[in-house]
Design a protein around this motif. Sequence first.
Motif, PDB file in Angstrom:
ATOM      1  N   GLU A  10      50.172  36.438  53.317  1.00 47.17           N
ATOM      2  CA  GLU A  10      50.221  37.071  51.998  1.00 47.17           C
ATOM      3  C   GLU A  10      51.677  37.456  51.744  1.00 47.17           C
ATOM      4  O   GLU A  10      52.279  38.179  52.537  1.00 47.17           O
ATOM      5  N   SER A  54      48.491  34.238  47.519  1.00 47.99           N
ATOM      6  CA  SER A  54      48.623  35.303  46.514  1.00 47.99           C
ATOM      7  C   SER A  54      50.069  35.520  46.076  1.00 47.99           C
ATOM      8  O   SER A  54      50.573  36.642  46.079  1.00 47.99           O
ATOM      9  N   GLY A  92      47.459  38.548  43.069  1.00 43.35           N
ATOM     10  CA  GLY A  92      46.164  38.619  42.412  1.00 43.35           C
ATOM     11  C   GLY A  92      46.250  38.727  40.898  1.00 43.35           C
ATOM     12  O   GLY A  92      45.341  39.240  40.249  1.00 43.35           O
ATOM     13  N   ASP A  96      37.895  43.443  40.513  1.00 43.39           N
ATOM     14  CA  ASP A  96      38.379  43.125  41.854  1.00 43.39           C
ATOM     15  C   ASP A  96      39.387  44.179  42.322  1.00 43.39           C
ATOM     16  O   ASP A  96      40.456  44.334  41.731  1.00 43.39           O
ATOM     17  N   TYR A 133      41.248  44.089  44.846  1.00 44.19           N
ATOM     18  CA  TYR A 133      42.477  43.504  45.395  1.00 44.19           C
ATOM     19  C   TYR A 133      43.630  43.657  44.407  1.00 44.19           C
ATOM     20  O   TYR A 133      44.737  44.074  44.772  1.00 44.19           O
ATOM     21  N   THR A 134      43.386  43.300  43.147  1.00 47.85           N
ATOM     22  CA  THR A 134      44.440  43.420  42.142  1.00 47.85           C
ATOM     23  C   THR A 134      44.676  44.876  41.767  1.00 47.85           C
ATOM     24  O   THR A 134      45.826  45.313  41.616  1.00 47.85           O
ATOM     25  N   ASN A 194      44.566  47.436  43.540  1.00 50.45           N
ATOM     26  CA  ASN A 194      45.352  48.108  44.571  1.00 50.45           C
ATOM     27  C   ASN A 194      46.849  47.886  44.403  1.00 50.45           C
ATOM     28  O   ASN A 194      47.654  48.549  45.070  1.00 50.45           O
ATOM     29  N   LYS A 209      46.734  48.425  54.787  1.00 54.34           N
ATOM     30  CA  LYS A 209      46.383  47.160  55.455  1.00 54.34           C
ATOM     31  C   LYS A 209      46.289  47.302  56.957  1.00 54.34           C
ATOM     32  O   LYS A 209      46.050  46.346  57.665  1.00 54.34           O
TER      33      LYS A 209
END
Length: 331
Positions: free
Chosen positions: A189, A216, A220, A242, A244-245, A247, A330
Amino acid sequence: MTESDSMMYTTLGDTGLDVSQLCLGCMNFGSELPWMMNDRDASIDLIHEALDLGINFLDTANVYSTGESEEIVGDAVASANRDELVLATKVYGDMFEGPNGSGLSRKHILDQVEASLDRLGTDYIDLYQIHRWDDDTPIEETLAALDRLVETGRVRYIGASTMTAYQFTKALYTSDVEDYERFACMQPEYNAVDRHEEANLLEVCAGEGVGVIPWSPLAGGFLTGKYERDADPESGLRAAADEYTQNRFTDENWAVLEEIRAVAEARDATPAQVSLAWLLDRDVVDAPIVGPRSSDHLRENVGALSVELTDEEAARIAAPKTPRWPAPGKD
């Protein structure tokens, strides 16, 4: 580096394999999640358009929509010149419930490569990647299985994705000591707001001649500039459903995006193009994996290849972030 019309090509790491400087990510081609394309014919048309634009590098995984993405890619490239194509897929994730349905054991790898070959409609896979590190399987077993696939011609090159620098270094060392096939590339990533790999994997890749194909590259969709700091994401956009985006919505990241928007405006480019250009400007990066869901997005991504940032512009974009490992949230 070679060039054909608007597409540019480079070699993958220290190999002699020619790949387009943009890799077409195929996770969107399926129906597993609401933000995916959910239209087989439209997905195939988009792959055909990418091939027409000179993209010869396609990345998928067996786990994407549980094989559906591989089937779509296989249908799309059935009439293409296989000798020019670089087809990449991955193994590790859950493919069925019960024992041996996931992981990097010899059994799972050898079973899953046959299933991927069948879905892709090909006799060999150009780049076969382990999707994650498997704590439950010795790396020697995994490498021996992958080495066997290369020896028998089922796979041309092997790669890895998303692990610690220690794990990756251990894998490379094991290959060297045991004379197993070595990982030729890494898929981390990496983008202008997710830079933790600069403090983890990227130094290893640079030192060991390992190709880097970041996933990515637009965080995202955050780095496309379609989201605003003080507004809720519009319905239908990925960030609306989502995390993910979502965040990525931090003060530090908004500061990066402000610099990207300023550079884009000055250059008559889009934030997505400037974000990709910043990534392509990194010496360690070979081919970011883009995931367009429309022809407009695809052509916008390809347009990034003509954007060359100055050192000052690249530094402005990088300035708000300090790469740390593990990245916040993470670990």
